[in-house]
Design a protein around this motif. Structure first.
Motif, PDB file in Angstrom:
ATOM      1  N   MET A  10       0.840  -1.198   0.000  1.00 47.81           N
ATOM      2  CA  MET A  10       0.000   0.000   0.000  1.00 47.81           C
ATOM      3  C   MET A  10       0.873   1.245   0.000  1.00 47.81           C
ATOM      4  O   MET A  10       0.493   2.286  -0.518  1.00 47.81           O
ATOM      5  CB  MET A  10      -0.906   0.015   1.229  1.00 47.81           C
ATOM      6  N   PHE A  11       2.093   1.142   0.581  1.00 41.77           N
ATOM      7  CA  PHE A  11       2.979   2.293   0.726  1.00 41.77           C
ATOM      8  C   PHE A  11       3.385   2.834  -0.652  1.00 41.77           C
ATOM      9  O   PHE A  11       3.456   4.063  -0.838  1.00 41.77           O
ATOM     10  CB  PHE A  11       4.240   1.899   1.508  1.00 41.77           C
ATOM     11  N   ALA A  12       3.608   1.932  -1.594  1.00 42.94           N
ATOM     12  CA  ALA A  12       4.072   2.373  -2.919  1.00 42.94           C
ATOM     13  C   ALA A  12       3.079   3.362  -3.523  1.00 42.94           C
ATOM     14  O   ALA A  12       1.868   3.260  -3.300  1.00 42.94           O
ATOM     15  CB  ALA A  12       4.245   1.160  -3.832  1.00 42.94           C
ATOM     16  N   VAL A  41       0.566  -5.995   1.139  1.00 43.83           N
ATOM     17  CA  VAL A  41       0.892  -5.765   2.553  1.00 43.83           C
ATOM     18  C   VAL A  41       1.061  -4.260   2.769  1.00 43.83           C
ATOM     19  O   VAL A  41       1.154  -3.495   1.802  1.00 43.83           O
ATOM     20  CB  VAL A  41       2.176  -6.536   2.956  1.00 43.83           C
ATOM     21  N   PRO A  42       1.164  -3.828   4.026  1.00 43.39           N
ATOM     22  CA  PRO A  42       1.296  -2.374   4.273  1.00 43.39           C
ATOM     23  C   PRO A  42       2.545  -1.761   3.664  1.00 43.39           C
ATOM     24  O   PRO A  42       2.478  -0.736   2.984  1.00 43.39           O
ATOM     25  CB  PRO A  42       1.297  -2.264   5.796  1.00 43.39           C
ATOM     26  N   GLY A  43       3.711  -2.397   3.884  1.00 42.18           N
ATOM     27  CA  GLY A  43       4.958  -1.815   3.384  1.00 42.18           C
ATOM     28  C   GLY A  43       6.008  -2.867   3.095  1.00 42.18           C
ATOM     29  O   GLY A  43       5.794  -4.052   3.347  1.00 42.18           O
ATOM     30  N   PHE A  44       7.197  -2.405   2.582  1.00 44.19           N
ATOM     31  CA  PHE A  44       8.186  -3.360   2.085  1.00 44.19           C
ATOM     32  C   PHE A  44       8.796  -4.242   3.187  1.00 44.19           C
ATOM     33  O   PHE A  44       9.301  -5.330   2.899  1.00 44.19           O
ATOM     34  CB  PHE A  44       9.259  -2.673   1.252  1.00 44.19           C
ATOM     35  N   LYS A  45       8.731  -3.809   4.447  1.00 40.81           N
ATOM     36  CA  LYS A  45       9.268  -4.676   5.503  1.00 40.81           C
ATOM     37  C   LYS A  45       8.351  -5.861   5.796  1.00 40.81           C
ATOM     38  O   LYS A  45       8.700  -6.778   6.532  1.00 40.81           O
ATOM     39  CB  LYS A  45       9.556  -3.873   6.763  1.00 40.81           C
ATOM     40  N   ASP A  46       7.161  -5.834   5.217  1.00 43.29           N
ATOM     41  CA  ASP A  46       6.213  -6.943   5.364  1.00 43.29           C
ATOM     42  C   ASP A  46       6.300  -7.927   4.187  1.00 43.29           C
ATOM     43  O   ASP A  46       5.618  -8.945   4.170  1.00 43.29           O
ATOM     44  CB  ASP A  46       4.782  -6.390   5.474  1.00 43.29           C
ATOM     45  N   LEU A  47       7.111  -7.582   3.196  1.00 41.92           N
ATOM     46  CA  LEU A  47       7.211  -8.426   1.999  1.00 41.92           C
ATOM     47  C   LEU A  47       7.846  -9.781   2.304  1.00 41.92           C
ATOM     48  O   LEU A  47       7.385 -10.809   1.788  1.00 41.92           O
ATOM     49  CB  LEU A  47       8.013  -7.701   0.909  1.00 41.92           C
ATOM     50  N   GLY A  67       8.102  -3.019  -4.064  1.00 41.70           N
ATOM     51  CA  GLY A  67       8.004  -2.014  -3.011  1.00 41.70           C
ATOM     52  C   GLY A  67       8.604  -0.685  -3.425  1.00 41.70           C
ATOM     53  O   GLY A  67       9.276  -0.586  -4.453  1.00 41.70           O
ATOM     54  N   MET A  68       8.340   0.335  -2.616  1.00 41.52           N
ATOM     55  CA  MET A  68       8.850   1.677  -2.924  1.00 41.52           C
ATOM     56  C   MET A  68       9.443   2.301  -1.674  1.00 41.52           C
ATOM     57  O   MET A  68       8.707   2.624  -0.731  1.00 41.52           O
ATOM     58  CB  MET A  68       7.727   2.581  -3.457  1.00 41.52           C
ATOM     59  N   PRO A  69      10.781   2.442  -1.601  1.00 46.50           N
ATOM     60  CA  PRO A  69      11.403   3.224  -0.527  1.00 46.50           C
ATOM     61  C   PRO A  69      11.087   4.700  -0.701  1.00 46.50           C
ATOM     62  O   PRO A  69      11.236   5.244  -1.805  1.00 46.50           O
ATOM     63  CB  PRO A  69      12.899   2.937  -0.704  1.00 46.50           C
ATOM     64  N   GLY A  70      10.656   5.324   0.388  1.00 47.55           N
ATOM     65  CA  GLY A  70      10.341   6.746   0.323  1.00 47.55           C
ATOM     66  C   GLY A  70      11.592   7.601   0.275  1.00 47.55           C
ATOM     67  O   GLY A  70      12.712   7.088   0.235  1.00 47.55           O
ATOM     68  N   ARG A  71      11.411   8.919   0.303  1.00 49.09           N
ATOM     69  CA  ARG A  71      12.519   9.864   0.123  1.00 49.09           C
ATOM     70  C   ARG A  71      13.401  10.050   1.354  1.00 49.09           C
ATOM     71  O   ARG A  71      14.569  10.399   1.241  1.00 49.09           O
ATOM     72  CB  ARG A  71      11.941  11.244  -0.238  1.00 49.09           C
ATOM     73  N   ILE A  74      15.373   7.696   6.690  1.00 49.34           N
ATOM     74  CA  ILE A  74      14.874   6.516   7.409  1.00 49.34           C
ATOM     75  C   ILE A  74      14.315   5.483   6.424  1.00 49.34           C
ATOM     76  O   ILE A  74      14.440   4.274   6.627  1.00 49.34           O
ATOM     77  CB  ILE A  74      13.805   6.892   8.457  1.00 49.34           C
ATOM     78  N   ASP A  75      13.750   5.978   5.316  1.00 51.45           N
ATOM     79  CA  ASP A  75      13.181   5.062   4.318  1.00 51.45           C
ATOM     80  C   ASP A  75      14.280   4.228   3.663  1.00 51.45           C
ATOM     81  O   ASP A  75      14.104   3.047   3.379  1.00 51.45           O
ATOM     82  CB  ASP A  75      12.425   5.850   3.246  1.00 51.45           C
ATOM     83  N   GLN A  76      15.427   4.877   3.430  1.00 45.05           N
ATOM     84  CA  GLN A  76      16.549   4.161   2.805  1.00 45.05           C
ATOM     85  C   GLN A  76      17.102   3.107   3.767  1.00 45.05           C
ATOM     86  O   GLN A  76      17.478   2.005   3.380  1.00 45.05           O
ATOM     87  CB  GLN A  76      17.638   5.157   2.386  1.00 45.05           C
ATOM     88  N   VAL A  77      17.138   3.454   5.075  1.00 45.19           N
ATOM     89  CA  VAL A  77      17.583   2.481   6.084  1.00 45.19           C
ATOM     90  C   VAL A  77      16.620   1.290   6.108  1.00 45.19           C
ATOM     91  O   VAL A  77      17.026   0.131   6.079  1.00 45.19           O
ATOM     92  CB  VAL A  77      17.653   3.139   7.485  1.00 45.19           C
ATOM     93  N   CYS A  78      15.331   1.608   6.093  1.00 47.67           N
ATOM     94  CA  CYS A  78      14.318   0.544   6.116  1.00 47.67           C
ATOM     95  C   CYS A  78      14.359  -0.295   4.852  1.00 47.67           C
ATOM     96  O   CYS A  78      14.079  -1.495   4.876  1.00 47.67           O
ATOM     97  CB  CYS A  78      12.923   1.142   6.310  1.00 47.67           C
ATOM     98  N   ALA A  79      14.738   0.320   3.720  1.00 46.16           N
ATOM     99  CA  ALA A  79      14.841  -0.438   2.468  1.00 46.16           C
ATOM    100  C   ALA A  79      15.910  -1.509   2.590  1.00 46.16           C
ATOM    101  O   ALA A  79      15.731  -2.646   2.139  1.00 46.16           O
ATOM    102  CB  ALA A  79      15.158   0.500   1.303  1.00 46.16           C
TER     103      ALA A  79
HETATM  104  C1  LIG Z   1      10.109   4.166   7.590  1.00 50.32           C
HETATM  105  C2  LIG Z   1       9.340   3.327   6.648  1.00 50.32           C
HETATM  106  N1  LIG Z   1       9.588   3.507   5.316  1.00 50.32           N
HETATM  107  C3  LIG Z   1       8.922   2.726   4.437  1.00 50.32           C
HETATM  108  C4  LIG Z   1       9.177   2.846   3.028  1.00 50.32           C
HETATM  109  O1  LIG Z   1       9.971   3.697   2.592  1.00 50.32           O
HETATM  110  N2  LIG Z   1       8.515   2.007   2.204  1.00 50.32           N
HETATM  111  C5  LIG Z   1       7.633   1.061   2.640  1.00 50.32           C
HETATM  112  O2  LIG Z   1       7.077   0.323   1.842  1.00 50.32           O
HETATM  113  N3  LIG Z   1       7.360   0.927   3.972  1.00 50.32           N
HETATM  114  C6  LIG Z   1       7.983   1.738   4.862  1.00 50.32           C
HETATM  115  N4  LIG Z   1       7.720   1.596   6.187  1.00 50.32           N
HETATM  116  C7  LIG Z   1       6.661   0.653   6.659  1.00 50.32           C
HETATM  117  C8  LIG Z   1       7.184  -0.758   6.838  1.00 50.32           C
HETATM  118  O3  LIG Z   1       7.586  -1.297   5.587  1.00 50.32           O
HETATM  119  C9  LIG Z   1       6.076  -1.681   7.383  1.00 50.32           C
HETATM  120  O4  LIG Z   1       4.947  -1.619   6.562  1.00 50.32           O
HETATM  121  C10 LIG Z   1       5.632  -1.314   8.786  1.00 50.32           C
HETATM  122  O5  LIG Z   1       6.767  -1.183   9.612  1.00 50.32           O
HETATM  123  C11 LIG Z   1       4.681  -2.382   9.362  1.00 50.32           C
HETATM  124  O6  LIG Z   1       5.329  -3.632   9.444  1.00 50.32           O
HETATM  125  C12 LIG Z   1       8.409   2.357   7.114  1.00 50.32           C
HETATM  126  C13 LIG Z   1       8.184   2.162   8.574  1.00 50.32           C
END
Ligand SMILES: Cc1nc2c(=O)[nH]c(=O)nc-2n(C[C@H](O)[C@H](O)[C@H](O)CO)c1C
Length: 161
Positions: A10-12, A41-47, A67-71, A74-79
């Motif tokens: 959904m984040f993308a 899933v909500p975001g890329f860490k759930d993939l 997935g899509m890392p945001g700008r 912190i997004d790059q770290v999470c990627a």
């Molecule tokens: C900081 C952050 N950045 C991104 C992002 O750039 N792209 C993305 O898809 N999701 C991000 N998330 C959310 C996590 O991936 C994840 O969805 C939540 O931590 C719930 O597990 C987080 C927490």
């Protein structure tokens, strides 16, 4: 019938999952040789876990994870963390999961970034099909500077005559 998984988020900010599904639908054998299972899933860490579940519980032979890392920094770290999770899921399941990340920072122009999303999602969906059924399609492209999201870089040297 084989199963190919597609997992997106959904984040993308572009529906890359729909592009990957449509590309797979146009591959030979869709509906007869293989079917597509899609999850969001909500975001890329759930993939990572979503892909592992598709492989271990649904029998997918390969998965495309988009997935899509945001700008933000912190997004790059999470990627990086998300990528580690996807690599671990691959090794734990001994199954390819093609990671398709489009970073929001790759293009300033939204239309250009959307074009990167479409190209990268479709090319890796095709790569997933090829890995399963036509691996020679990859071997013949070895060392050719093949790219997804942008035009190919091409080989370092011109082909020997
Ligand atoms: C900081 C952050 N950045 C991104 C992002 O750039 N792209 C993305 O898809 N999701 C991000 N998330 C959310 C996590 O991936 C994840 O969805 C939540 O931590 C719930 O597990 C987080 C927490």
């Amino acid at each position: 019938m084989d199963r190919i998984g597609v997992v997106d988020t959904m984040f993308a900010r572009y529906d890359m999952g729909a592009e990957a599904v449509d590309e797979l639908r146009h591959c030979p054998g869709h509906g007869t040789r293989f079917e597509i299972l899609r999850r969001t899933v909500p975001g890329f860490k759930d993939l990572g876990v979503a892909c592992k579940k598709l492989i271990q519980e649904e029998g997918c032979r390969i998965v495309v994870a988009l997935g899509m890392p945001g700008r933000a920094p912190i997004d790059q770290v999470c990627a990086h963390e998300a990528s580690q999770g996807i690599m671990l899921a691959q090794l734990l399941t001994n199954t390819h999961i093609l990671e398709v990340f489009v970073h929001e920072t790759e293009e300033e122009d939204p239309a250009k970034l959307a074009a990167v999303c479409v190209d990268r999602a479709r090319k890796h969906a095709r790569n997933a099909y090829w890995l399963l059924y036509e691996p020679e399609q990859l071997t013949r492209r070895a060392g050719q500077g093949v790219r997804q999201g942008y035009t190919d870089a091409g080989p370092l040297l011109p082909p020997a005559d």
